[in-house]
Each structure stands twice: as structure tokens, then as C-alpha cells.
Design an enzyme around this catalytic site. Structure first.
Site, PDB file in Angstrom:
ATOM      1  N   GLY A  71       1.438  -1.333  -0.053  1.00 18.82           N
ATOM      2  CA  GLY A  71       0.059   0.237  -0.030  1.00 18.82           C
ATOM      3  C   GLY A  71       0.983   0.908   0.471  1.00 18.82           C
ATOM      4  O   GLY A  71       0.106   2.109  -1.140  1.00 18.82           O
ATOM      5  N   SER A 199      -4.162  -2.759  -0.805  1.00 13.19           N
ATOM      6  CA  SER A 199      -2.961  -3.750   0.534  1.00 13.19           C
ATOM      7  C   SER A 199      -3.517  -4.969   0.865  1.00 13.19           C
ATOM      8  O   SER A 199      -4.475  -5.498   1.109  1.00 13.19           O
ATOM      9  CB  SER A 199      -2.464  -3.437   1.124  1.00 13.19           C
ATOM     10  OG  SER A 199      -1.501  -3.831   2.148  1.00 13.19           O
ATOM     11  N   HIS A 201      -2.295  -7.559   2.277  1.00 11.52           N
ATOM     12  CA  HIS A 201      -2.246  -7.906   3.913  1.00 11.52           C
ATOM     13  C   HIS A 201      -3.174  -7.304   5.320  1.00 11.52           C
ATOM     14  O   HIS A 201      -3.778  -8.192   5.844  1.00 11.52           O
ATOM     15  CB  HIS A 201      -0.986  -8.052   4.176  1.00 11.52           C
ATOM     16  CG  HIS A 201      -0.180  -6.831   4.802  1.00 11.52           C
ATOM     17  ND1 HIS A 201      -0.507  -6.322   6.563  1.00 11.52           N
ATOM     18  CD2 HIS A 201       0.427  -5.604   4.230  1.00 11.52           C
ATOM     19  CE1 HIS A 201      -0.125  -5.248   6.842  1.00 11.52           C
ATOM     20  NE2 HIS A 201       0.110  -4.284   5.279  1.00 11.52           N
ATOM     21  N   CYS A 327       2.938   0.997  12.442  1.00  8.73           N
ATOM     22  CA  CYS A 327       3.880   1.540  11.773  1.00  8.73           C
ATOM     23  C   CYS A 327       4.144   3.014  13.059  1.00  8.73           C
ATOM     24  O   CYS A 327       5.782   2.698  12.431  1.00  8.73           O
ATOM     25  CB  CYS A 327       3.564   2.448  10.376  1.00  8.73           C
ATOM     26  SG  CYS A 327       2.525   1.251  10.070  1.00  8.73           S
TER      27      CYS A 327
HETATM   28  C1  LIG Z   1      -4.606   3.703   5.837  1.00 10.36           C
HETATM   29  C2  LIG Z   1      -3.320   3.684   5.821  1.00 10.36           C
HETATM   30  N1  LIG Z   1      -2.427   3.320   4.609  1.00 10.36           N
HETATM   31  C3  LIG Z   1      -1.153   2.871   4.036  1.00 10.36           C
HETATM   32  C4  LIG Z   1      -1.024   1.747   4.640  1.00 10.36           C
HETATM   33  C5  LIG Z   1       0.543   0.951   4.267  1.00 10.36           C
HETATM   34  O1  LIG Z   1      -0.043  -0.441   3.631  1.00 10.36           O
HETATM   35  P1  LIG Z   1       1.023  -1.399   3.253  1.00 10.36           P
HETATM   36  O2  LIG Z   1       1.585  -1.826   4.489  1.00 10.36           O
HETATM   37  O3  LIG Z   1       0.957  -2.631   2.512  1.00 10.36           O
HETATM   38  O4  LIG Z   1       2.318  -0.737   3.182  1.00 10.36           O
HETATM   39  C6  LIG Z   1      -1.173   1.475   5.937  1.00 10.36           C
HETATM   40  C7  LIG Z   1      -1.016   0.260   6.546  1.00 10.36           C
HETATM   41  O5  LIG Z   1      -0.708   0.615   7.943  1.00 10.36           O
HETATM   42  C8  LIG Z   1      -2.428   2.281   6.507  1.00 10.36           C
HETATM   43  O6  LIG Z   1      -3.383   1.431   7.310  1.00 10.36           O
END
Ligand SMILES: Cc1ncc(COP(=O)(O)O)c(C=O)c1O
Length: 408
Positions: A71, A199, A201, A327
Site C-alpha cells: 500500500g 493492500s 495483507h 507503523c
Molecule cells: C491507511 C493505510 N494506508 C497505507 C498503509 C500501508 O500499507 P502497506 O503496509 O501495505 O505498505 C497502511 C498500513 O498500515 C494503512 O493502514
């Protein structure tokens, strides 16, 4: 000890049907889909099938789907690729203060390159004022980027209305649909979205695969340079098993959407009401109307307690939840989302996210509701912020926890 997983916004388990569909593409059907020989042909059909499954989830044409690695790549590509393609038209981007770092950090990087970014404020419930959005648009605005739903408190944003504003002003509209996918209906055509990202996962497919909807005719700069895969829109050999898995996960998400929505919503509402009614001084973070939040997400702050200490105590009982997003955990800074909503610093530090999935059971929710009040009470008794008279002596384990989590 039972293991109870309530962190599905961080990641989800790969679904059995998804894994079964992926397995043949590791050994027997290992070809590179760009190859013209039999081994390549064996797998290229599988990629096109997955493209249709992803398109059906978002209501777009398969030709508008591009496969990516995650994502974050999609959000980076959408924003940087738009900046590159439309820089001759303007240098202004509008986004919100509550986006995922994949959007915020990308915008911050572009600011260093001379782009101007408006970060729209949210109110105390985490909602946007669409008049603010419309008045922020100038003749230099090239992109509006607003997430479909927030990962931390679950708020769902009025994507259709934002799409109408973007269309009226002829501004491109990107939405990060990573958390919305599989939880609420996504109709990118009806919502006038130009670019949307999901995304794998987060919806029962493996990590390392994602997809972008890029509306037909939308010009975008290249993000990865190299081969001519994905009709020259994304270089790199396809992750065939991952893409097959993403396709099946999208199909499962689409066909079970309503039943999963009501199932997790019932459990989430039970957890929410149980916590709010049994524990004093708890603040619900996000929109107070549960219809306005993702059906699986609950974010609450337990006054006087560090969220991280709560998670450690939970962990000892086998319960996995999160404080802030996965994150940002690891940093002791309170979440930017709580900050944007004006949540007081002490409460922001104690914010805890429960994100449920269709595999959770009512017994698990009952267990959490039984374990949570004494844990909160215990932690409050340890907290220097909490008014207490005669605290019970701490156990060794608890002493360790206190040392780790001295409030700052
Ligand atoms: C709202 C949102 N956008 C983007 C991402 C990033 O996705 P990815 O983990 O596939 O890079 C996340 C992941 O936590 C998310 O919650």
C-alpha cells in the site's frame, strides 16, 4: 493461554482459501508471466483472473488495475506520479492531517521539492469540513488525497462528496483505501475517484502485494523504472503467488462483505459498550456514531494509563491489540491522528486500538471485557497521575512494567 488477535488493522492472517490458491504458483507454475513460452503462458492467465477479481471489489475495469508491492508503494506512486505528470499545471496538493505516513511523508518529501501542501484539519471527532476542502482548492491544485477510512480510529470519510468536489474543480482525486477494502463497499466509479490503493495483507492475502485503481486515461509519472510490466505502468517481475492470493482475497471480501460487516460490527459494538459501561474515565476516539466508523475498529483512551503498558499487560493474557498504528508503535510519540483531533496529550498516550476480524468470537470479546477492568484498575493504581490512597504492593512482573513505562 488463549491467543486473541484484535489487531487486524495492522495485518491479517492469510485465509486458507487464499493460501490454497497460491500454492501451485510457487513450484509447479513458476513461470515469469512476461515470458512467451509455455511456462509464462501458464501463469499469465492467473494474473488476469486476479485483475478481474480486484476490479470487481472496487467496481472498475480490469484494465484499470495495476499490481504493486504494498500500500505504501501505491500511495507514493499516486502522489509522486501525479506531481510529476501534472507539475506543468500547478504545485499544490490537498490532503488531511490524519492520513497514513505513506501519504504524509510523501507529501512532506514533495514540499522539499517546491510543492505546497495543505493539510486539512479535522474536528474533535476526526471529521473533515468539506467547505474547508473546497475553499483550499486554487488554480494550482493538482491533487486531493483523502483516505477512505482511517487506520487508527476507523472514521469513514465522505469519499463520494469529496469526489464530486474534485470533479467540479477538475482536480485529480486519490484515496488510500487500504483500511476500507474488505470492510465497507468500495465503488470507485460511483465516488468519482481517479486513483485508489488497496493492500493484500489487510484483507487476508499475504504481505508484499497490493493493487492500485488508476482511472482510464489518468496520466501518472513512473514510480519504478525498468521492465514494461503492467502495460508499462509498473516495472518489476510480477509476484505471481501474491497476486493470485490478492485476487482470491478480494473475491472473498466482496462475496462476504455484508455478512462480515454485521458479524464484526456486532462484536465491536459489544466490546465498545462493554468498555464504556464498565470502566470509568474512558474516552472514545473517533466519530461517536458507530455507523461512521469501520465496523471492526474501536479506539479508546484510558485516562492515567500509558497505552504501551496496557498492551504489555494484555500480552501477558494473550490479547494482541495496538496503541497508535503498527507503523508508529516503537516510537513513544503520541499518534499524529490523536494530535490532529486535539486529544489531550495524556489521553493520546493512552489510546488503544482494537481492530477485530471475522475470525474473532463472542467468547473472546467476553474474555477481554472480563480481563480489561482489573488491568486498567491495576495500572491506574500504579500511575503517578492517578489519585490513589493505599495501593497494594506491586508484583515483580508489575515492577518491571512500571520501569519500562514511566510516563513522560
Ligand atoms: C491507511 C493505510 N494506508 C497505507 C498503509 C500501508 O500499507 P502497506 O503496509 O501495505 O505498505 C497502511 C498500513 O498500515 C494503512 O493502514
Amino acid at each position: 493461554m488463549n491467543k486473541i488477535y484484535l489487531d487486524n488493522n495492522a495485518t491479517t492472517a492469510v485465509k486458507k482459501e487464499v493460501l490454497d490458491a497460491m500454492l501451485p504458483y510457487f513450484c509447479e507454475q513458476f513461470g515469469n508471466p512476461s515470458s512467451v513460452h509455455w511456462a509464462g503462458r501458464m501463469v499469465s492467465g492467473a494474473i488476469e483472473k486476479a485483475r478481474e477479481q480486484v476490479a470487481d471489489l472496487m467496481n472498475c475495469s480490469p484494465a484499470e488495475v495495476i499490481f504493486l508491492s504494498c500500500g505504501s508503494e501505491g500511495d507514493n506512486h499516486a502522489i509522486k506520479g501525479t506531481a510529476e505528470a501534472l507539475k506543468h499545471k500547478g504545485n499544490h496538493i490537498i490532503t488531511t492531517a490524519v492520513e497514513h505516513p505513506a501519504v504524509l511523508e510523501t507529501c512532506a518529501a514533495l514540499e522539499k521539492d517546491g510543492f505546497e501542501v495543505t493539510y486539512l484539519k479535522v474536528d474533535k471527532d476526526g471529521m473533515l469540513d468539506l467547505q474547508d476542502l473546497e475553499s483550499a482548492i486554487t488554480d494550482k491544485t493538482i491533487l486531493i488525497s483523502v483516505m477512505w477510512a482511517n487506520n487508527e480510529m476507523g472514521n469513514i470519510y465522505p469519499i463520494k462528496e469529496i469526489g464530486e468536489i474534485a470533479k467540479k474543480h477538475k482536480v485529480r482525486f486519490h484515496t488510500d483505501a487500504v483500511q476500507a477494502a474488505g470492510k465497507i463497499p468500495l465503488d470507485v466509479r460511483d465516488a468519482n475517484v481517479d486513483i485508489a490503493v488497496i493492500s493484500g495483507h489487510k484483507i487476508g492475502a499475504p504481505k508484499g502485494v497490493a493493487a492500485m485503481y488508476l482511472k482510464r486515461g489518468t496520466k501518472i509519472g513512473r514510480f519504478m523504472h525498468g521492465g514494461h510490466q503492467e502495460r508499462n505502468r509498473r516495472a518489476g517481475t510480477h509476484n505471481v503467488p501474491g497476486i493470485v492470493g490478492l485476487g482470491v482475497a478480494c473475491e472473498l471480501a466482496r462475496t462476504h462483505l455484508e455478512e462480515n460487516y454485521s458479524y464484526v460490527r456486532k462484536l465491536r459494538d459489544k466490546l465498545e459498550q462493554g468498555i464504556l459501561s464498565s470502566i470509568p474515565e474512558v474516552k472514545l476516539n473517533g466519530h461517536p456514531n458507530p455507523d461512521m466508523r469501520l465496523p471492526n475498529t474501536l479506539n479508546v483512551s484510558f485516562n492515567y494509563i500509558e497505552g504501551e503498558s496496557l498492551l504489555l499487560f494484555f500480552d501477558m493474557k494473550g490479547i494482541a491489540a495496538s496503541s497508535g498504528s503498527a507503523c508508529t508503535s516503537g516510537s513513544l510519540e503520541p499518534s499524529h491522528v490523536m494530535g490532529a483531533m486535539g486529544v489531550e496529550i495524556v489521553l493520546a498516550h493512552s489510546s488503544t486500538r482494537f481492530s477485530l476480524g471475522a475470525d474473532n468470537t463472542e467468547e473472546e470479546i467476553d474474555f477481554v471485557l472480563q480481563e480489561l477492568p482489573p488491568i486498567v484498575q491495576r495500572l491506574r493504581e500504579m500511575s503517578p497521575l492517578y489519585n490513589r490512597t493505599d495501593p497494594a504492593p506491586l508484583t515483580c512482573d508489575e515492577c518491571r512494567m512500571v520501569t519500562i513505562t514511566v510516563p513522560h
